[in-house]
Design an enzyme around this catalytic site. Structure first.
Site, short mmCIF file in Angstrom:
data_model
loop_
_atom_site.label_atom_id
_atom_site.label_comp_id
_atom_site.label_asym_id
_atom_site.label_seq_id
_atom_site.Cartn_x
_atom_site.Cartn_y
_atom_site.Cartn_z
N LYS A 157 -15.99 14.59 57.79
CA LYS A 157 -15.28 14.44 56.52
C LYS A 157 -15.86 15.34 55.42
O LYS A 157 -17.08 15.51 55.32
CB LYS A 157 -15.33 12.98 56.06
CG LYS A 157 -14.72 11.98 57.05
CD LYS A 157 -13.24 12.17 57.28
CE LYS A 157 -12.37 11.58 56.22
NZ LYS A 157 -12.28 10.12 56.24
N SER A 171 -7.76 6.26 67.31
CA SER A 171 -8.33 6.54 65.98
C SER A 171 -9.46 7.54 66.16
O SER A 171 -9.80 7.89 67.28
CB SER A 171 -8.93 5.27 65.39
OG SER A 171 -7.97 4.29 65.27
N LEU A 172 -10.04 7.96 65.06
CA LEU A 172 -11.16 8.90 65.13
C LEU A 172 -12.40 8.30 64.50
O LEU A 172 -12.30 7.66 63.44
CB LEU A 172 -10.81 10.19 64.37
CG LEU A 172 -9.84 11.17 65.04
CD1 LEU A 172 -9.40 12.22 64.03
CD2 LEU A 172 -10.50 11.84 66.24
N GLU A 213 1.18 15.18 62.37
CA GLU A 213 1.06 14.58 61.05
C GLU A 213 2.16 15.13 60.14
O GLU A 213 2.30 16.36 60.02
CB GLU A 213 -0.33 14.94 60.50
CG GLU A 213 -0.77 14.12 59.35
CD GLU A 213 -1.62 12.90 59.75
OE1 GLU A 213 -1.73 12.57 60.96
OE2 GLU A 213 -2.17 12.28 58.84
N ARG A 260 2.78 5.91 63.80
CA ARG A 260 1.64 5.49 64.61
C ARG A 260 1.53 3.97 64.64
O ARG A 260 1.22 3.38 65.66
CB ARG A 260 0.38 6.10 63.99
CG ARG A 260 -0.90 5.67 64.62
CD ARG A 260 -2.06 6.35 63.91
NE ARG A 260 -3.28 6.14 64.62
CZ ARG A 260 -4.03 5.06 64.53
NH1 ARG A 260 -3.66 4.09 63.73
NH2 ARG A 260 -5.14 4.93 65.21
N LYS A 267 -12.93 18.57 68.41
CA LYS A 267 -12.48 18.02 69.70
C LYS A 267 -13.07 18.81 70.85
O LYS A 267 -13.09 20.05 70.80
CB LYS A 267 -10.94 18.13 69.81
CG LYS A 267 -10.19 17.44 68.70
CD LYS A 267 -8.68 17.66 68.81
CE LYS A 267 -7.95 16.92 67.70
NZ LYS A 267 -6.51 17.13 67.70
N LYS A 284 -8.19 18.11 59.26
CA LYS A 284 -7.73 16.72 59.33
C LYS A 284 -6.73 16.50 58.19
O LYS A 284 -7.11 16.41 57.02
CB LYS A 284 -8.89 15.74 59.23
CG LYS A 284 -8.43 14.30 59.43
CD LYS A 284 -9.57 13.34 59.63
CE LYS A 284 -9.07 11.98 60.08
NZ LYS A 284 -8.28 11.27 59.06
N GLU A 298 -10.05 21.67 64.10
CA GLU A 298 -8.75 21.59 63.39
C GLU A 298 -8.98 20.96 62.03
O GLU A 298 -9.97 20.25 61.82
CB GLU A 298 -7.77 20.72 64.18
CG GLU A 298 -7.49 21.24 65.57
CD GLU A 298 -6.68 20.26 66.42
OE1 GLU A 298 -6.07 19.33 65.87
OE2 GLU A 298 -6.68 20.45 67.64
S1 IVH Z 1 -6.27 13.87 66.86
C1 IVH Z 1 -8.05 11.18 69.56
N1 IVH Z 1 -6.09 15.76 65.08
O1 IVH Z 1 -6.31 11.14 61.98
C2 IVH Z 1 -7.38 12.03 68.68
N2 IVH Z 1 -5.75 13.51 64.38
O2 IVH Z 1 -7.95 8.59 62.99
C3 IVH Z 1 -6.75 11.37 67.53
N3 IVH Z 1 -5.25 13.27 61.99
O3 IVH Z 1 -3.92 8.96 61.90
C4 IVH Z 1 -5.86 12.18 66.79
N4 IVH Z 1 -5.32 15.41 61.47
O4 IVH Z 1 -2.89 11.29 62.49
C5 IVH Z 1 -6.02 14.44 65.31
N5 IVH Z 1 -5.96 17.54 63.58
C6 IVH Z 1 -5.87 16.23 63.83
C7 IVH Z 1 -5.58 15.30 62.81
C8 IVH Z 1 -5.54 13.94 63.13
C9 IVH Z 1 -5.12 14.19 61.01
C10 IVH Z 1 -5.10 11.79 61.81
C11 IVH Z 1 -4.21 11.15 62.82
C12 IVH Z 1 -4.65 9.71 62.81
C13 IVH Z 1 -6.05 9.80 62.35
C14 IVH Z 1 -6.97 9.41 63.47
#
Ligand code: IVH
Length: 247
Positions: A240, A9-10, A100, A63, A216, A42, A40
């Site tokens: 966000k 997760s983030l 995604e 996921r 990142k 989100k 990037e």
């Molecule tokens: S990286 C550790 N990159 O965000 C890296 N996630 O909370 C985790 N998401 O459901 C994922 N855009 O699908 C990454 N450019 C992006 C993203 C992304 C959307 C979503 C991901 C996950 C959630 C993570």
């Protein structure tokens, strides 16, 4: 479907102050203050993992809780931007990519107009419609949905992959994966803020829903040094956009 390497997760930050504090922690954990970040968008869609064996798509899953997802291989195969066979031969024998699935806004609107014309209830939003489409039991129905995908990383792999996020995505693009052209390398926090400000002001004009930017650490080796806390990596965060209120 069990993911060999869990989908993490983030963490979130909502203000410039929180971002600077996050960056301070990254520097401390990394033991260096020369960190490049890869920025990037989100995407607000459905997270999936695609597994390739000898360059051929063998499975695709949601996921789920990060460890266990749903096997939706037949449905993912119907998405035109999901390569069934990779280009060239410079890839590990088995690896998986993460991305995604999104429902483009213009196609979503057209679908709803059609539904209203047919006397059917319109769908609520592109994300839920993408998720509902991927859960369909009939891949024939999914194939009629104009779903799209952006790939943002690699999960499990054997062998070698490039050493930065920027190079990983460039490499994935040469294999035939769809990568977002708005990704950008930032050499310092000022450039991260500039990227955020740019997209906070214009993400609504994009043809897919986004709710922030993902920042990142670009260097993959450094990520391993920085590590994770529970299910959240300390080397990435989601910055966000201010939330929108709508009636
Ligand atoms: S990286 C550790 N990159 O965000 C890296 N996630 O909370 C985790 N998401 O459901 C994922 N855009 O699908 C990454 N450019 C992006 C993203 C992304 C959307 C979503 C991901 C996950 C959630 C993570």
């Amino acid at each position: 479907f069990t993911h060999t390497v869990p989908l993490l997760s983030l963490s979130n930050v909502f203000t410039s102050n929180e971002l600077v504090n996050w960056h301070g922690r990254v520097e401390k954990l990394a033991g260096t203050n020369t960190i490049n970040y890869y920025c990037e968008l989100k995407y607000d869609g459905v997270a999936v993992a695609l597994t390739y064996q000898d360059g051929v798509l063998v499975s695709g899953a949601t996921r789920g809780d990060g460890v266990q997802g749903e096997d939706i291989t037949s449905n993912l195969r119907t998405i035109k931007s999901v390569p069934l066979k990779l280009v060239g031969d410079s890839f590990p024998s088995r690896f998986d990519v993460r991305g995604e699935v999104i429902f483009p806004k213009d196609k979503f609107q057209a679908l709803n107009e059609q539904r209203i014309a047919n006397g059917e209830q319109p769908y609520a939003n592109p994300r839920n419609t993408a998720a509902g489409s991927l859960r369909q039991l009939d891949p024939g129905v999914v194939a009629t949905r104009p779903l799209d995908i952006f790939i943002y990383g690699v999960g499990a792999y054997q062998g070698e992959i490039p050493d930065t996020q920027e190079k990983v995505l460039e490499w994935l693009s040469t294999l035939g994966f769809k990568i977002n052209p708005n990704n950008k390398l930032a050499n310092d926090m000022d450039q991260v803020e500039k990227y955020f400000d740019k997209w906070a002001g214009r993400h609504q004009q994009l043809n897919y829903a986004c709710d922030g930017v993902v920042v990142k650490v670009n260097n993959i080796e450094l990520r391993d040094i920085i590590g994770s806390l529970g299910r959240e990596p300390c080397w990435a965060t989601a910055y966000k956009f201010p939330s929108q209120t709508a009636v």
